[in-house]
Scaffold this motif. Structure first.
Motif, PDB file in Angstrom:
ATOM      1  N   GLN A  65     -49.934 -70.761 -30.890  1.00 40.59           N
ATOM      2  CA  GLN A  65     -48.977 -69.843 -31.517  1.00 40.59           C
ATOM      3  C   GLN A  65     -49.634 -68.495 -31.795  1.00 40.59           C
ATOM      4  OE1 GLN A  65     -47.624 -72.176 -34.875  1.00 40.59           O
ATOM      5  NE2 GLN A  65     -45.701 -72.626 -33.816  1.00 40.59           N
ATOM      6  N   GLN A  66     -50.871 -68.540 -32.280  1.00 37.94           N
ATOM      7  CA  GLN A  66     -51.597 -67.302 -32.551  1.00 37.94           C
ATOM      8  C   GLN A  66     -51.841 -66.536 -31.251  1.00 37.94           C
ATOM      9  OE1 GLN A  66     -52.426 -66.155 -35.716  1.00 37.94           O
ATOM     10  NE2 GLN A  66     -52.848 -64.301 -34.576  1.00 37.94           N
ATOM     11  N   VAL A  67     -52.171 -67.274 -30.193  1.00 35.36           N
ATOM     12  CA  VAL A  67     -52.405 -66.664 -28.886  1.00 35.36           C
ATOM     13  C   VAL A  67     -51.153 -65.953 -28.397  1.00 35.36           C
ATOM     14  CG1 VAL A  67     -52.738 -67.230 -26.446  1.00 35.36           C
ATOM     15  CG2 VAL A  67     -54.342 -68.087 -28.148  1.00 35.36           C
ATOM     16  N   GLU A  68     -50.008 -66.596 -28.507  1.00 38.43           N
ATOM     17  CA  GLU A  68     -48.761 -65.982 -28.057  1.00 38.43           C
ATOM     18  C   GLU A  68     -48.457 -64.702 -28.838  1.00 38.43           C
ATOM     19  OE1 GLU A  68     -45.571 -68.830 -27.951  1.00 38.43           O
ATOM     20  OE2 GLU A  68     -46.584 -70.041 -26.429  1.00 38.43           O
ATOM     21  N   LEU A  69     -48.749 -64.712 -30.137  1.00 36.19           N
ATOM     22  CA  LEU A  69     -48.549 -63.501 -30.941  1.00 36.19           C
ATOM     23  C   LEU A  69     -49.483 -62.379 -30.486  1.00 36.19           C
ATOM     24  CD1 LEU A  69     -48.209 -64.977 -34.545  1.00 36.19           C
ATOM     25  CD2 LEU A  69     -46.441 -63.815 -33.218  1.00 36.19           C
ATOM     26  N   ILE A  70     -50.733 -62.725 -30.240  1.00 36.10           N
ATOM     27  CA  ILE A  70     -51.718 -61.732 -29.818  1.00 36.10           C
ATOM     28  C   ILE A  70     -51.338 -61.144 -28.460  1.00 36.10           C
ATOM     29  CG2 ILE A  70     -54.111 -61.475 -29.029  1.00 36.10           C
ATOM     30  CD1 ILE A  70     -54.906 -63.342 -31.364  1.00 36.10           C
ATOM     31  N   VAL A  71     -50.938 -62.003 -27.531  1.00 36.48           N
ATOM     32  CA  VAL A  71     -50.557 -61.526 -26.207  1.00 36.48           C
ATOM     33  C   VAL A  71     -49.304 -60.649 -26.299  1.00 36.48           C
ATOM     34  CG1 VAL A  71     -49.754 -62.226 -23.911  1.00 36.48           C
ATOM     35  CG2 VAL A  71     -51.687 -63.417 -24.972  1.00 36.48           C
ATOM     36  N   SER A  72     -48.347 -61.058 -27.105  1.00 32.56           N
ATOM     37  CA  SER A  72     -47.143 -60.230 -27.289  1.00 32.56           C
ATOM     38  C   SER A  72     -47.503 -58.874 -27.881  1.00 32.56           C
ATOM     39  CB  SER A  72     -46.142 -60.950 -28.194  1.00 32.56           C
ATOM     40  OG  SER A  72     -45.652 -62.100 -27.553  1.00 32.56           O
ATOM     41  N   ASP A  73     -48.455 -58.859 -28.803  1.00 31.94           N
ATOM     42  CA  ASP A  73     -48.911 -57.597 -29.386  1.00 31.94           C
ATOM     43  C   ASP A  73     -49.512 -56.667 -28.330  1.00 31.94           C
ATOM     44  OD1 ASP A  73     -48.063 -58.187 -31.911  1.00 31.94           O
ATOM     45  OD2 ASP A  73     -50.046 -58.711 -32.701  1.00 31.94           O
ATOM     46  N   CYS A  74     -50.143 -57.247 -27.315  1.00 26.88           N
ATOM     47  CA  CYS A  74     -50.719 -56.436 -26.227  1.00 26.88           C
ATOM     48  C   CYS A  74     -49.623 -55.634 -25.526  1.00 26.88           C
ATOM     49  CB  CYS A  74     -51.437 -57.314 -25.205  1.00 26.88           C
ATOM     50  SG  CYS A  74     -52.908 -58.103 -25.848  1.00 26.88           S
ATOM     51  N   PHE A  75     -48.516 -56.289 -25.236  1.00 28.23           N
ATOM     52  CA  PHE A  75     -47.409 -55.604 -24.567  1.00 28.23           C
ATOM     53  C   PHE A  75     -46.764 -54.569 -25.500  1.00 28.23           C
ATOM     54  CE2 PHE A  75     -47.901 -59.369 -21.977  1.00 28.23           C
ATOM     55  CZ  PHE A  75     -47.842 -58.830 -20.706  1.00 28.23           C
ATOM     56  N   LEU A  76     -46.721 -54.907 -26.790  1.00 36.44           N
ATOM     57  CA  LEU A  76     -46.192 -53.969 -27.766  1.00 36.44           C
ATOM     58  C   LEU A  76     -47.077 -52.723 -27.848  1.00 36.44           C
ATOM     59  CD1 LEU A  76     -44.007 -53.461 -29.899  1.00 36.44           C
ATOM     60  CD2 LEU A  76     -45.483 -54.605 -31.550  1.00 36.44           C
ATOM     61  N   LYS A  77     -48.391 -52.909 -27.889  1.00 30.96           N
ATOM     62  CA  LYS A  77     -49.326 -51.771 -27.911  1.00 30.96           C
ATOM     63  C   LYS A  77     -49.171 -50.917 -26.650  1.00 30.96           C
ATOM     64  CE  LYS A  77     -53.185 -53.320 -30.743  1.00 30.96           C
ATOM     65  NZ  LYS A  77     -53.223 -52.287 -31.739  1.00 30.96           N
ATOM     66  N   LEU A  78     -49.055 -51.597 -25.510  1.00 29.03           N
ATOM     67  CA  LEU A  78     -48.873 -50.874 -24.257  1.00 29.03           C
ATOM     68  C   LEU A  78     -47.615 -50.002 -24.327  1.00 29.03           C
ATOM     69  CD1 LEU A  78     -50.055 -50.656 -21.303  1.00 29.03           C
ATOM     70  CD2 LEU A  78     -48.293 -52.318 -20.683  1.00 29.03           C
ATOM     71  N   TRP A  79     -46.532 -50.574 -24.838  1.00 26.93           N
ATOM     72  CA  TRP A  79     -45.258 -49.863 -24.927  1.00 26.93           C
ATOM     73  C   TRP A  79     -45.343 -48.699 -25.916  1.00 26.93           C
ATOM     74  CZ3 TRP A  79     -41.107 -49.176 -22.231  1.00 26.93           C
ATOM     75  CH2 TRP A  79     -39.982 -48.610 -22.818  1.00 26.93           C
TER      76      TRP A  79
END
Length: 182
Positions: free
Chosen positions: A41-55
């Motif tokens: 679950q933590q991994v999925e949040l971190i990976v989603s944050d990567c796309f958010l940062k990119l955006w």
């Protein structure tokens, strides 16, 4: 669409292109992060944050190598931040995965496609295939473990192979055949 066009579309504010990028790399990035952080679950949040940062930073980011490499660099930095915030672990460098090369990334993509295809099998068939491949059990051992006949095991594995051959690209199916021999 090549990486340059994808990146330009994202920089121009195309949310759909970001969504396609997310769909293409999310699972791979999660597998990469799971090498360091064992909480899915933590991994999925971190990976989603990567796309958010990119955006959020798309207007100021200049990608010098490839979009894939840049995403994985963001992910690696997010993992570092995750461990910096934890008070119980001071030396997080020991758990950081190495930066992935393009070739390793492409191979990891094949594993993602393979696992996604296997997950589409019916539960019983998937279980039989996983026991055969990942646990290296014989047909008889699988039959004994699952209380079914050896012929049922053989039939289910043959159907699994047929299904995988139909839905995977030929190159990915050959990768699967090579993978199961390891």
């Amino acid at each position: 669409m090549n990486e340059l066009e994808i990146w330009q579309n994202i920089k121009d504010g195309d949310v759909k292109t970001l969504g396609r990028l997310h769909s293409e790399y999310f699972h791979q990035m999660c597998l990469f992060a799971l090498k360091s952080i064992r909480d899915s679950q933590q991994v999925e949040l971190i990976v989603s944050d990567c796309f958010l940062k990119l955006w959020e930073n798309r207007k100021t980011i200049e990608i010098k190598s490839s979009l894939k490499s840049y995403l994985f660099q963001i992910l690696r930095n997010q993992i570092i931040d995750f461990y910096r915030k934890r008070e119980d672990l001071t030396d997080f460098t020991a758990v950081l995965p190495e930066i992935v090369t393009e070739a390793e990334f492409d191979e990891q993509q094949k594993y993602v496609k393979l696992y996604q295809a296997i997950s589409r099998l019916p539960d019983k068939r998937r279980k039989i295939l996983e026991l055969a491949i990942f646990d290296s059990l014989t047909y008889q051992q699988i039959a004994d473990k699952l209380n079914i006949s050896r012929n049922s095991v053989k039939t289910q594995i043959a159907r699994s192979y047929r299904f995988l051959k139909e839905i995977l690209d030929p190159q990915d199916f050959y990768f699967f055949c090579f993978f199961k021999k390891k």
